[in-house]
Design a protein around this motif. Structure first.
Motif, PDB file in Angstrom:
ATOM      1  N   ILE A  70       5.573   3.484   6.154  1.00 43.86           N
ATOM      2  CA  ILE A  70       4.933   2.599   7.131  1.00 43.86           C
ATOM      3  C   ILE A  70       3.564   3.137   7.521  1.00 43.86           C
ATOM      4  CG2 ILE A  70       5.060   1.734   9.499  1.00 43.86           C
ATOM      5  CD1 ILE A  70       6.879   0.248   7.600  1.00 43.86           C
ATOM      6  N   ARG A  71       3.464   4.440   7.706  1.00 44.84           N
ATOM      7  CA  ARG A  71       2.152   5.019   8.048  1.00 44.84           C
ATOM      8  C   ARG A  71       1.137   4.723   6.949  1.00 44.84           C
ATOM      9  NH1 ARG A  71       5.276   9.662   9.406  1.00 44.84           N
ATOM     10  NH2 ARG A  71       4.313  10.878   7.718  1.00 44.84           N
TER      11      ARG A  71
ATOM     12  N   SER B 147      -3.941  -1.061   5.598  1.00 42.09           N
ATOM     13  CA  SER B 147      -4.371  -2.265   6.315  1.00 42.09           C
ATOM     14  C   SER B 147      -5.647  -2.014   7.113  1.00 42.09           C
ATOM     15  CB  SER B 147      -3.252  -2.739   7.252  1.00 42.09           C
ATOM     16  OG  SER B 147      -3.690  -3.801   8.063  1.00 42.09           O
ATOM     17  N   LEU B 148      -5.703  -0.879   7.784  1.00 43.07           N
ATOM     18  CA  LEU B 148      -6.853  -0.581   8.643  1.00 43.07           C
ATOM     19  C   LEU B 148      -8.072  -0.148   7.838  1.00 43.07           C
ATOM     20  CD1 LEU B 148      -5.139   1.266  11.633  1.00 43.07           C
ATOM     21  CD2 LEU B 148      -5.683  -1.155  11.381  1.00 43.07           C
ATOM     22  N   ALA B 149      -7.865   0.351   6.619  1.00 42.64           N
ATOM     23  CA  ALA B 149      -8.990   0.801   5.799  1.00 42.64           C
ATOM     24  C   ALA B 149      -9.904  -0.354   5.406  1.00 42.64           C
ATOM     25  CB  ALA B 149      -8.467   1.503   4.546  1.00 42.64           C
ATOM     26  N   ARG B 150      -9.389  -1.584   5.477  1.00 44.23           N
ATOM     27  CA  ARG B 150     -10.205  -2.757   5.115  1.00 44.23           C
ATOM     28  C   ARG B 150     -11.251  -3.086   6.177  1.00 44.23           C
ATOM     29  NH1 ARG B 150      -4.952  -4.841   3.619  1.00 44.23           N
ATOM     30  NH2 ARG B 150      -4.937  -6.128   5.497  1.00 44.23           N
TER      31      ARG B 150
ATOM     32  N   ASP C  14       4.480  -6.717   8.384  1.00 46.76           N
ATOM     33  CA  ASP C  14       3.342  -7.620   8.237  1.00 46.76           C
ATOM     34  C   ASP C  14       2.189  -7.124   9.096  1.00 46.76           C
ATOM     35  OD1 ASP C  14       1.589  -9.638   7.828  1.00 46.76           O
ATOM     36  OD2 ASP C  14       2.735 -11.184   8.864  1.00 46.76           O
ATOM     37  N   PHE C  15       1.265  -6.392   8.481  1.00 51.55           N
ATOM     38  CA  PHE C  15       0.182  -5.766   9.236  1.00 51.55           C
ATOM     39  C   PHE C  15      -1.168  -6.456   9.032  1.00 51.55           C
ATOM     40  CE2 PHE C  15       3.014  -1.933   8.450  1.00 51.55           C
ATOM     41  CZ  PHE C  15       3.623  -2.031   9.684  1.00 51.55           C
TER      42      PHE C  15
END
Length: 336
Positions: free
Chosen positions: A14-15, A21-24, A108-109
């Motif tokens: 999950i990490r 997801s956040l790298a985008r 779903d992130f």
């Protein structure tokens, strides 16, 4: 400057998904990870993140216990991550009540970067600064409908607002931006905490005194129908302002069906959903209130509504429930 995020989750998988997801988003930087609250406590001191993503269930100390310590000792924006189950949703509601600014369902992130940006703007207050009002006494409804819209920070705001509502409150409809799995638990939580009957809105539900309806998350827009048998109407349709249900859709339907026989309130939230709909309500003769900047977790939706002339009066969260009841009352006085 980038938004510094600490990921707290006992699952390495999950990490990794969260980090991807956040790298985008170039505005967001993951500055660290922690597998449990003990690691997270040390990381917070060392890394000083702007936002934390926190798993509900972890070893050594569960997410709720850790969140409560954060909100008492070092209040900061926290987004809760939960499994899409009934028990996970119930725990998430408790977390939002404690002061977590938002929630998201695993795995779903896609919407997480946007939620991170919203959380970074949040004003998080210590638990000791929060209070719940007593229900109004000897209240006399005036036949008006109350419509409320909220988003980021809205769970705590709605609990605060509705805690002062009497059992015979005006018929009330609420659109709170929230994932579909969480709205039944949220409505049930409000029903336990408040005097009126609160439930998730269903198609055809009557708009009677003493009843409060929360729009189902994710599946439909909540609208209303007037006439001799006023009722909730759930409508299909594309997201509006990126949201389904949308506050704008609710407010515009209230303006069309009730006109001057309505009161609109816009609470804390990121973005602009609800602002134009509230202006339509005011143009049709409805009374309108907006939460003021000082008490908002995120002064986004109320700010836009105020700037475009949709808000008649700005009121602090601690007083906005009483102010809305006053405007809906049979013996309403002018609110200055």
């Amino acid at each position: 400057m980038s938004i510094r995020v600490l990921i707290v989750d006992d699952s390495a998988t999950i990490r990794s998904l969260i980090r991807i997801s956040l790298a985008r988003d170039p505005e967001i930087e993951v500055v660290g990870e922690a597998g449990d609250p003990l690691e997270a406590r040390a990381a917070i001191k060392t890394l000083n993140p702007d936002v934390i993503t926190l798993d509900v269930e972890m070893p050594n100390m569960n997410g709720i216990e850790f969140l409560e310590k954060i909100m008492r000792l070092r209040p900061m924006p926290v987004i809760m991550l939960s499994t899409l189950t009934q028990s996970g949703a119930a725990i998430t509601m408790q977390a939002l009540e404690l002061g977590a600014v938002d929630c998201i369902g695993k795995p779903d992130f896609d919407s997480l970067p946007e939620k991170i940006r919203g959380a970074s703007q949040a004003r998080v207050r210590p638990l000791t600064e929060r209070s719940v009002a007593r229900p109004a006494e000897n209240y006399r409804p005036g036949g008006k409908l109350l419509a409320i819209g909220s988003s980021t920070g809205g769970v705590e705001a709605l609990i605060t607002m509705l805690s002062c509502f009497p059992a015979n409150c005006p018929p009330t409809v609420i659109t709170q931006h929230m994932p579909a799995t969480f709205t039944p638990s949220f409505a049930a939580r409000l029903n336990r905490l408040c005097k009126p009957t609160v439930e998730e809105a269903r198609h055809g539900a009557p708009l009677d005194e003493g009843r409060v309806y929360v729009a189902p998350g994710g599946v439909a827009h909540l609208t209303v129908q007037g006439g001799s048998h006023p009722q909730c109407v759930l409508t299909e349709g594309d997201p509006v302002n990126g949201h389904r249900p949308s506050v704008d859709v609710l407010f515009e339907s209230v303006a069309a069906a009730f006109g001057a026989r309505a009161v609109g309130v816009i609470l804390t939230g990121m973005g602009r959903d609800g602002a134009s709909g509230l202006r339509v309500m005011r143009e049709q003769g409805a009374r309108t209130l907006g939460e003021d900047e000082a008490s908002c977790v995120v002064y986004g939706m109320p700010r836009v509504a105020f700037e475009i002339g949709a808000v008649e009066h700005q009121v602090s969260l601690s007083h906005i429930g009483a102010a809305a009841l006053e405007l809906c009352s049979a013996v309403a006085r002018r609110i200055a």
